[in-house]
Structure formats: structure tokens, C-alpha cells
Design a protein around this motif. Structure first.
Motif, PDB file in Angstrom:
ATOM      1  N   ARG A   1      11.635 -11.210  -4.893  1.00 26.45           N
ATOM      2  CA  ARG A   1      10.667 -11.766  -5.770  1.00 26.45           C
ATOM      3  C   ARG A   1       9.891 -10.574  -6.748  1.00 26.45           C
ATOM      4  NH1 ARG A   1       5.814 -13.292  -1.222  1.00 26.45           N
ATOM      5  NH2 ARG A   1       6.037 -11.040  -0.272  1.00 26.45           N
ATOM      6  N   CYS A   2       9.930  -9.304  -6.294  1.00 26.53           N
ATOM      7  CA  CYS A   2       9.328  -8.460  -6.581  1.00 26.53           C
ATOM      8  C   CYS A   2       9.623  -8.157  -8.377  1.00 26.53           C
ATOM      9  CB  CYS A   2       9.240  -7.017  -6.091  1.00 26.53           C
ATOM     10  SG  CYS A   2      10.620  -6.216  -6.249  1.00 26.53           S
ATOM     11  N   PHE A   3      10.938  -8.617  -8.682  1.00 31.54           N
ATOM     12  CA  PHE A   3      11.239  -8.156 -10.282  1.00 31.54           C
ATOM     13  C   PHE A   3      11.484  -9.615 -10.951  1.00 31.54           C
ATOM     14  CE2 PHE A   3      13.826  -6.589 -13.664  1.00 31.54           C
ATOM     15  CZ  PHE A   3      13.050  -5.574 -14.258  1.00 31.54           C
TER      16      PHE A   3
ATOM     17  N   PRO B   1       5.207  -7.474  -3.385  1.00 30.15           N
ATOM     18  CA  PRO B   1       4.886  -8.585  -4.098  1.00 30.15           C
ATOM     19  C   PRO B   1       5.170  -8.364  -5.545  1.00 30.15           C
ATOM     20  CG  PRO B   1       3.302  -7.919  -2.563  1.00 30.15           C
ATOM     21  CD  PRO B   1       3.957  -6.788  -2.643  1.00 30.15           C
ATOM     22  N   GLN B   2       5.316  -9.248  -6.421  1.00 29.38           N
ATOM     23  CA  GLN B   2       5.490  -9.142  -7.844  1.00 29.38           C
ATOM     24  C   GLN B   2       4.296  -8.491  -8.556  1.00 29.38           C
ATOM     25  OE1 GLN B   2       7.416 -11.769 -11.598  1.00 29.38           O
ATOM     26  NE2 GLN B   2       6.912 -12.539  -9.774  1.00 29.38           N
TER      27      GLN B   2
ATOM     28  N   LYS C   1       0.745  -1.277   0.093  1.00 31.30           N
ATOM     29  CA  LYS C   1       0.035   0.129   0.076  1.00 31.30           C
ATOM     30  C   LYS C   1       0.760   1.195  -0.187  1.00 31.30           C
ATOM     31  CE  LYS C   1      -3.552   2.122   2.832  1.00 31.30           C
ATOM     32  NZ  LYS C   1      -4.540   2.441   3.810  1.00 31.30           N
ATOM     33  N   ALA C   2       1.834   1.198   0.959  1.00 32.72           N
ATOM     34  CA  ALA C   2       2.723   2.554   0.890  1.00 32.72           C
ATOM     35  C   ALA C   2       3.445   2.526  -0.610  1.00 32.72           C
ATOM     36  CB  ALA C   2       3.772   2.357   2.015  1.00 32.72           C
TER      37      ALA C   2
ATOM     38  N   LYS D   1       1.976  -3.854 -11.604  1.00 31.54           N
ATOM     39  CA  LYS D   1       0.753  -2.990 -11.694  1.00 31.54           C
ATOM     40  C   LYS D   1       1.546  -1.452 -11.787  1.00 31.54           C
ATOM     41  CE  LYS D   1      -3.247  -1.427  -9.093  1.00 31.54           C
ATOM     42  NZ  LYS D   1      -4.123  -1.507  -7.826  1.00 31.54           N
ATOM     43  N   VAL D   2       2.344  -1.380 -10.828  1.00 32.53           N
ATOM     44  CA  VAL D   2       3.072   0.078 -10.710  1.00 32.53           C
ATOM     45  C   VAL D   2       3.639   0.408 -12.003  1.00 32.53           C
ATOM     46  CG1 VAL D   2       4.746   1.619  -9.446  1.00 32.53           C
ATOM     47  CG2 VAL D   2       3.118   0.334  -8.307  1.00 32.53           C
TER      48      VAL D   2
END
Length: 589
Positions: A267-269, A243-244, A221-222, A249-250
Motif C-alpha cells: 500500500r505504500c506506493f 504507510p503511504q 519512524k525508522a 512525505k519522504v
């Protein structure tokens, strides 16, 4: 007494003796189980006592003089006087650590006493004092740091802890927080109520993100509230909590993204985030990814090829799935790259040699980093440096354990314009190789590079010497002052951590050259021959640009330097490691 009565008494006494023996045997059988352990302990103690050899007392006859003779006219025969002979050896003590230590100390004290007696009995020449004085003056002239004395201002407490506490309080100046910092703190305190930051530049977003990471509040959220669709720079120092799906989405709305820098990506990328970037095709100028364990070789190659016309900086750190496809994609950049940084990648020597064939792609590279790369050898590094010979200014090959002095020859031969050299943790370097690297007028080799940054930390402890640093300082001081700014040429950063052969002479050479006016940071940690006088003299002669010195592990430094150097109360000067050092003969700090 009649014979019959005597026989009856004898039989009665025998019977009583037999009964007593039987009772004793029964008692012995019953008591032996209780006292067996005690008897065994007593037997072992007696055996240990008897096993110790007893030395016979030898009587030594002295001189046959009547007063010194061991034989007297007393009726008791042999008589030993109370006086002892000096050369009689003492009784040898029983072996053991404590006894051995006592013997060593006794021998040391005896040797010291004999040396003092010989010194006192020596015949002094009338000119010996004068010669010693002349020798001391010549030594001080050659080493001016010997004349330095600490100036501890005011009264200092006797407590060791109180001294350290007073020193820390003197350095910690009470500053009023800036309006920018107050605003950042207020936003972070109430960030759960923030929907969007609006028109805020990248510096503000980066400061807010660092504060969120510091407080462990950077969640999904932040992160969405932090990012805006019109921003051109996305820099997150810790992406572990993102999260990925949220990252993808961003990235979908960032069409004008030019700088993408994600540390601890985790794991996000992964494939989803890369697919989004391949669809939007933002004009990436800088791509820095660290710790992305889901990033595959073909995805990284596709991402570089999409941004080949705009990429200027590539940095990948600890991405285990990268391989040959990623390296071959760099060839598509067509000369736009200015910086390449590869760290902790499992790339083979044959794969890295592909970069040596990308002459057009790497012809303008100014900064090159190959850190902790198992495929880097002397031969591979020589080929890679030859490709960037005309443009390279900064080189970092730290923690590559297959490199030797042959790499120094390749660096000097192909990279004359080098200004920064980092070879931390390269254990195979020798002092002879480093001296050769910095020596002028060698046949077949050009002049050594005139460095501004030299980092040789954690190399072999005998590789960096005073002679090596003297040559390096002399080379850096000969730089063109017009091209190096108003301060002229000289070292700006020096890191020689763990060099056991470096002495105060190095600090004196730095002061004598132009580095005294250019040096800003220096690391002298674990250099045991740096003294209070040498470091105090160096601090007093350096300019105000010197902002940081690290002295971790320098237990020989005492309060004479820590409390007596010229910049004790200067808040702009930072001395790191003072609290972990031993003061004088005390072991607590």
C-alpha cells in the motif's frame, strides 16, 4: 407300584416340566436382549470361517518304484513318506496384503536361487575373465569418473546423526565479525535513538535497512530516520510496514533521486506517492516496483513518461492494475532503456505486441525478462525478440506454459549474441528441440548462441539429456577467450533441476571442456542418476572458482561423497541439500 400312584407321579412330573419350560421361556425372553449382540458376533465369526474355501488335500502318487511308491504293505493302507517332491506346488495362502507380499518374496528368492544355480553350473571359458577385465578397463577409460574413490579422513562415528553434526561443524568456520558489521549491529540495536544518519553512502543505508527488516523493526519512524534528503538511491527490500502518507512525505524531499527500488511495496506506493514524484520530477534512472497493488495503469504510465529521457531500467513485479497505457508509455523512452523486467502481470497478447512496434525504444535493450506472463506465446515472443535482435544478451521466459520448441527456433534465429538463457518451468520443451537448438550447421539458421548461463530447471523431466548438455557445453567452450576474460569461455551457471535422464557423463563433459575452470554454481537437485563417483570426480577436477552445488532430493548420494570429496574442509565451497538426503540404505538424514 400301584397304577394310581404312578399316574399321579407322571402328572406331577409333567406339571413340573411345563413349569420349567415356562420359566425357561421367560428367562429366554429376558436374557435375549443382553446376549443378542454377542450371539450376532459369534454368528458373523462362524460365517466368516465357513466362507473361507477349504482346499482338498490331493495325494500325488510318485514313481512306481518300491522305495518311492505311495502304496505300502502296511495294514494301514495308504502311507505318505516324509520326503516331499521339489516340483510340488505349495498350498496357496489366503488373499491379503501380507500374504501377497510373502508370496512375492518367496518367488523372488526362488528365482534368485535358480539363477545362481544356472550361473554356477555354466561352463566358463578360459578367456572369459580376461575379456571381462578388458571390458572394465575400456569402460573406465570412457568414463574416468568410475575410478574416483572417496577419501574420508580420520575416524567417523557410527551414529548417523553424529556424522551429520560433525560435517556441519567442520563447514561452519568461526569468523571474527568485521568492523562494518559491528557498527551496523550497534546502530540497529539503538536505532530508536537515531534521528538522522547524516553523510552515509547507499551501501551503509542498505545494510542498515536489511538488518531492520530482518529484526522486524522497519516502521514509519525508522524509515524517516533512514532516509536523507540528499540521497540518490532508495532501496527497501520490504515496505510492508510503511504507510503511504509516510512514503509520500519522504519522497517529497528527494529531488536528486536516481534509483527507486521498492520490494513488497503493498500500500505504500500508490497514487499519493506517484503524485509526489510527478511534481518533483527526479531524474530516475532505475525504477523497480514489486507488489504495489494500489498502483494504477495511468499512474505508472505518467511516471515513465516523466522520466523517459533518463530511464535505463524498468522492473514491475506483481502489480495487478497495470495494462495497455503502461506498455504504450515505454515507447516514449527513445532508446535509453537497457533492461526491461515484467513478472506476474496480467497483460494480454495484443497488449504485449505493442512492444514489438517500439523499435526505437527497445533498440538498446540488453536484458529482457517475461516471467509468468499469460500473454506470452511462441508468436508473441518471436516478434518481441526480433525487435531486440542486435543488442539482447540476457533472456528470461520462465514459467510461461504456452511456449514450445518453436520459441527455441526464434531465439536462435534472432539473438546470436545471447549469453544468458533462463527457461525454468517451461514444460513443453523437448529433448529433440533442445538438441536442435544447440546443434551446429543447420541450414537456414545461424550458429547457436554461446551461453554462459543456462537454466532449464523444472522443465519436462525428460527434456534435458546428456546429449543436450554435451552440445551446450561444446558451444560455450568455443567462445572468444579474449572477450570472456582470463578464464576463457565456458558455462558459469548451470541449473538442470529435475532432469531424470542426466547421468555422470554430463559431469565428465563439463570437466573435459573449459567449463571446469569457469563454472561457479550448479544445481543438480532431483537428478537421480548422478552418483558419488561422478560428482566426486567433478569436484576434484574443477577449479577453486566452484563455490556452490545444490543436491536437494539426490537420495542416491551417500557419505562416500559427502565426507570424501576433495573440498570437504574448504569453507569457500558450499554443498546445499546434504542434510535432506538418504545415506546408503538408511532413510533418515
Amino acid at each position: 407300584m400301584p397304577r394310581r400312584s404312578r399316574s399321579k407321579a407322571a402328572r406331577r412330573s409333567n406339571q413340573e416340566q411345563i413349569e420349567a419350560n415356562e420359566n425357561g421361556n421367560e428367562a429366554g425372553r429376558s436374557v435375549a436382549s443382553h446376549v443378542r449382540d454377542r450371539q450376532r458376533a459369534v454368528a458373523e465369526r462362524e460365517a466368516a470361517r465357513l466362507a473361507r474355501p477349504e482346499q482338498r488335500k490331493r495325494v500325488k502318487l510318485a514313481h512306481a518304484d518300491r522305495k518311492k511308491s505311495a502304496v505300502t504293505s502296511t495294514p494301514f493302507g495308504l502311507h505318505r513318506g516324509s520326503s516331499t517332491v521339489d516340483d510340488e506346488p505349495e498350498d496357496q495362502e489366503w488373499c491379503g496384503p501380507f500374504s501377497v507380499a510373502r508370496q512375492v518374496l518367496r518367488q523372488r528368492e526362488e528365482a534368485k536361487r535358480k539363477a545362481e544355480e544356472e550361473e554356477n553350473n555354466a561352463v566358463m571359458h578360459p578367456l572369459d575373465d580376461l575379456m571381462n577385465q578388458v571390458g572394465q578397463e575400456q569402460k573406465k577409460k570412457a568414463h574416468p569418473s568410475l575410478t574416483w574413490k572417496g577419501d574420508a579422513k580420520g575416524t567417523t562415528p557410527s551414529s548417523l546423526y553424529a556424522k551429520r553434526q560433525m560435517r556441519m561443524e567442520a563447514r561452519q568456520t568461526k569468523t571474527i565479525p568485521t568492523l562494518f558489521q559491528l557498527c551496523v549491529d550497534f546502530l540497529v540495536d539503538n536505532f530508536e535513538h537515531v534521528e538522522s544518519l547524516g553523510d552515509v553512502d547507499n551501501d551503509c543505508r542498505l545494510a542498515i535497512s536489511k538488518e531492520l527488516v530482518k529484526r522486524n523493526q522497519l516502521n514509519a519512524k525508522a524509515f524517516e530516520s533512514l532516509v536523507s534528503s540528499d540521497m540518490d538511491c532508495l532501496e527497501i527490500i520490504d515496505c510492508a510496514g510503511i504507510p503511504q502518507d509516510v512514503m509520500a512525505k519522504v519522497l517529497t524531499g528527494l529531488h536528486s533521486l536516481s534509483f527507486l527500488m521498492l520490494t513488497h511495496a503493498g500500500r505504500c506506493f500508490g497514487p499519493k506517492s506517484v503524485d509526489v514524484l510527478l511534481e518533483t520530477k527526479p531524474p530516475l534512472c532505475c525504477l523497480s516496483i514489486a507488489g504495489a497493488y494500489l498502483l494504477k495503469d495511468e499512474h505508472a504510465a505518467s511516471l515513465i513518461q516523466v522520466s523517459a529521457s533518463t530511464l535505463q531500467s524498468i522492473s514491475f513485479d506483481t502489480c495487478p492494475l497495470l495494462g495497455e497505457k503502461f506498455i504504450r508509455a515505454i515507447e516514449k523512452t527513445d532508446g535509453t532503456l537497457l533492461e526491461i523486467s515484467l513478472k506476474n502481470l496480467s497483460l494480454s497478447s495484443d497488449t504485449l505486441k505493442i512492444l514489438a512496434t517500439c523499435k526505437d525504444a527497445m533498440r538498446n535493450v540488453r536484458s529482457l525478462t517475461y516471467e509468468s506472463m499469460p500473454g506470452i506465446t511462441d508468436a508473441v515472443l518471436g516478434e518481441l525478440l526480433q525487435v531486440v535482435a542486435d543488442s539482447l544478451e540476457s533472456l528470461d521466459v520462465s514459467h510461461n506454459y504456452d511456449l514450445t520448441d518453436a520459441s527455441l527456433s526464434a531465439i536462435r534465429q534472432f539473438n546470436i549474441g545471447l549469453r544468458s538463457l533462463t527457461m525454468n518451468g517451461v514444460k513443453e520443451l523437448t529433448s529433440l528441440g533442445l538438441e536442435t537448438f544447440f546443434t551446429y550447421d543447420l541450414e537456414g539458421l545461424p550458429s547457436p548462441p554461446k551461453l554462459k548461463v543456462l537454466k532449464l530447471a523444472s522443465c519436462d523431466h525428460e527434456a534435458v539429456t546428456d546429449e543436450v548438455l554435451k552440445l551446450a557445453t561444446a558451444n560455450s567452450s568455443t567462445q572468444n577467450k579474449e572477450s570472456m576474460g582470463p578464464r576463457g569461455g565456458g558455462l558459469v551457471q548451470l541449473d538442470i533441476e529435475g532432469s531424470t535422464l542426466v547421468t555422470d557423463s554430463t559431469l565428465e563433459h563439463l570437466v573435459e571442456g573449459s567449463s571446469a575452470n569457469t563454472l561457479t554454481e550448479m544445481n543438480l537437485s532431483y537428478c537421480p542418476h548422478i552418483t558419488d563417483q561422478g560428482l566426486g570426480y567433478f569436484v576434484s577436477k574443477c577449479g577453486s572458482q566452484l563455490s556452490k552445488i545444490q543436491v536437494w532430493g539426490c537420495a542416491q548420494l551417500s557419505d562416500e561423497f559427502f565426507d570424501g570429496h576433495d573440498r570437504v574442509n574448504d569453507a569457500s565451497f558450499e554443498l546445499v541439500g546434504a542434510w535432506m538426503k538418504r545415506s546408503g540404505t538408511r532413510s533418515l538424514r
